[in-house]
Design an enzyme around this catalytic site. Structure first.
Site, PDB file in Angstrom:
ATOM      1  N   ASN A  87       6.271 -22.592 -25.686  1.00 54.44           N
ATOM      2  CA  ASN A  87       5.358 -22.292 -25.713  1.00 54.44           C
ATOM      3  C   ASN A  87       4.387 -20.590 -25.655  1.00 54.44           C
ATOM      4  OD1 ASN A  87       7.187 -21.987 -23.413  1.00 54.44           O
ATOM      5  ND2 ASN A  87       6.381 -22.448 -21.595  1.00 54.44           N
ATOM      6  N   GLU A 184      17.110 -20.346 -18.700  1.00 56.75           N
ATOM      7  CA  GLU A 184      15.237 -20.407 -18.066  1.00 56.75           C
ATOM      8  C   GLU A 184      14.737 -21.612 -18.295  1.00 56.75           C
ATOM      9  OE1 GLU A 184      13.498 -18.140 -16.289  1.00 56.75           O
ATOM     10  OE2 GLU A 184      13.995 -16.561 -16.601  1.00 56.75           O
ATOM     11  N   CYS A 218       6.050 -23.619 -17.972  1.00 60.87           N
ATOM     12  CA  CYS A 218       7.785 -24.092 -17.086  1.00 60.87           C
ATOM     13  C   CYS A 218       6.968 -23.865 -16.305  1.00 60.87           C
ATOM     14  CB  CYS A 218       8.279 -22.642 -17.444  1.00 60.87           C
ATOM     15  SG  CYS A 218       7.783 -20.759 -17.511  1.00 60.87           S
ATOM     16  N   GLU A 398      14.549 -12.873 -15.756  1.00 60.15           N
ATOM     17  CA  GLU A 398      13.575 -11.947 -16.665  1.00 60.15           C
ATOM     18  C   GLU A 398      12.813 -11.159 -16.358  1.00 60.15           C
ATOM     19  OE1 GLU A 398      13.126 -15.040 -19.913  1.00 60.15           O
ATOM     20  OE2 GLU A 398      14.962 -14.401 -21.013  1.00 60.15           O
TER      21      GLU A 398
END
Ligand SMILES: NC(=O)c1ccc[n+]([C@@H]2O[C@H](COP(=O)([O-])OP(=O)(O)OC[C@H]3O[C@@H](n4cnc5c(N)ncnc54)[C@H](O)[C@@H]3O)[C@@H](O)[C@H]2O)c1
Ligand SMILES: CCCCC=O
Length: 424
Positions: A87, A184, A218, A398
């Site tokens: 994505n 993630e 997400c 992150e």
């Protein structure tokens, strides 16, 4: 400082070539050129940010009795593997390679087989910027390549972005080699709109929380909880805006929604909408195949963005990650009630709250079980702020300073200045 210079030069090249890279990303993924430009901007900002941190990696000096002392060294892990989702192909690669290289590691990166292109350009840019050969490598492939990399004995760490089932497999493989992982993963995030919100802001927030990158994000706030006394007004405004979203050729300037990633993903989203209707939800707009007028786009994986009303917490469309442009609206009455319902999920990636009451805003986010919380906005992700999930949405982070810790290890050195006092 040497690493810093390479990262800064890579950031400069990305910035200089941003239009070309954004165009390639649009072709790679299908997101609008408008959004791809933002992804490229975030990407070079990430490299600049970690370039800034590279020179500041340092340990501590600790004094001990008798003139002895200790010190710590923050050392790289070695070869880190990055495995990315489709994505945000270029941006995810920068979110991983920026801190990995700044911390002194090498990286082997595997993009999703659905979006193999732009990360190759990133590898070329790192070389052009002065990274030694082999420092940042791209390996193409799907699950078996990902497994090969995750099990490889020379790999020191795996940073993974993708779905929960794959994340669980990666963790299992990493456990065999006792390797650290960053996961993630997916989400089904709540967005809570209190009736005292600035309504226009809240509606815009809900749009940002649901329809970027064709809804394939997400951290999307897809469970939109709206206080009952503004439900009707909020819903009307959202539906009005959703109907106006310009769908079509993602390379055109005014397009805001391109095609989904592929046919199976499109069909999966339609299956969720069909299931939602069967369980009693009402389609307030969209949820249909979209056929653009342009002949060359007719076989594209387009759909109209969808808003579902009459939703209940136990419906599949409310519980599971759809990963498409589908917003579920859920009414609520009290703060206590909405908090319990918002947290009633196995996921915990993100959450948002819209209210003018500052005390309530902080009280609510303190109780939300989510790694990334937004007050009066949604889906902004500045590189300075750590990003990552709670619960099944993963762990590790992150972005932000803390990510250096996830790409390095700490060595402690204890220095004796006196005599060894043996107990034997
Ligand atoms: N939290 C985040 O930052 C974040 C960001 C983007 C996407 N996502 C999540 O990613 C998912 C969508 O992405 P996707 O469909 O590419 O996910 P996915 O799990 O199917 O694939 C992700 C990556 O893993 C690889 N892979 C697949 N099986 C593997 C295996 N057995 N071993 C090793 N690697 C394997 C794929 O080739 C791909 O590169 C959604 O759930 C979304 O929420 C999370
Ligand atoms: C890199 C951006 C991650 C957002 C979630 O899909």
């Amino acid at each position: 400082m040497e690493r810093s210079r390479v990262l800064l030069e890579a950031a400069r090249i990305i910035r200089e070539r941003s239009e070309e890279l954004a165009t390639m990303e649009t072709i790679n993924n299908g997101k609008s050129i408008f959004e791809a430009r933002v992804d490229i901007e975030i990407s070079w900002q990430t490299l600049e940010y970690y370039a800034g941190l590279a020179g500041s990696m340092a340990g501590q000096h600790v004094q001990l009795p008798g003139g002895s002392f200790g010190y710590t060294r923050r050392e790289p892990l070695g070869v880190c593997v990055g495995i990315g989702a489709w994505n945000y192909p270029f941006q995810i690669a920068c979110w991983k390679s920026g801190p990995a290289l700044a911390s002194g590691n090498a990286m082997v990166y595997k993009p999703s087989p659905f979006t193999p292109i732009t990360v190759v350009l990133l590898a070329e840019i790192f070389r052009e910027a002065g990274a030694p050969p082999g420092l940042f490598n791209v390996v193409q492939g799907g699950a078996s390549t990902g497994e090969f990399l995750s099990k490889h004995p020379d790999v020191a760490k795996i940073s993974f972005t993708g779905s929960v089932p794959t994340g669980s497999k990666i963790m299992e493989m990493a456990s065999k080699g006792i390797k650290p992982v960053t996961l993630e993963l997916g989400g089904k995030s709540p967005l809570i709109i209190f009736s005292d919100s600035d309504l226009e802001n809240a509606v815009n927030g809900a749009m940002m929380a649901n329809f970027l990158t064709q809804g394939q994000v997400c951290c999307n706030g897809t469970r939109v909880f709206v206080q009952s006394n503004i439900l009707q007004k909020f819903t009307e405004e959202v539906v009005k805006k959703v109907k106006k979203i310009k769908i079509g050729d993602p390379l055109l300037e005014d397009t805001r929604m391109g095609p989904l990633i592929n046919r199976p993903q499109l069909e999966k989203v339609f299956a969720f909408i069909k299931g939602a209707k069967e369980q009693g939800a009402k389609v307030l707009t969209g949820g249909e195949p979209y056929i653009p007028e342009d002949q060359k786009l007719k076989a594209g994986f387009y759909m109209t963005p969808c808003v579902l009303g009459d939703c209940k917490d136990d419906m599949t469309c409310v519980k599971e990650e759809i990963f498409g442009p589908v917003m579920s609206i859920l009414p609520f009455d009290t703060e206590e009630e909405v908090l319990e319902r918002a947290n009633n999920s196995t996921y915990g990636l993100a959450a948002g709250v819209f209210t003018r009451d500052i005390q309530r805003a902080h009280r609510v986010v303190a109780s939300l079980q989510a790694g990334m919380c937004f007050i009066n906005n949604y889906n902004v992700s500045p590189v300075e702020l750590p990003f990552g999930g709670y619960k099944k949405s993963g762990f590790g982070r992150e972005n932000g300073q803390v990510t250096i810790e996830y790409y390095s290890q700490l060595k402690t050195v204890c220095v004796e200045m006196g005599k060894v006092e043996s107990v034997f």
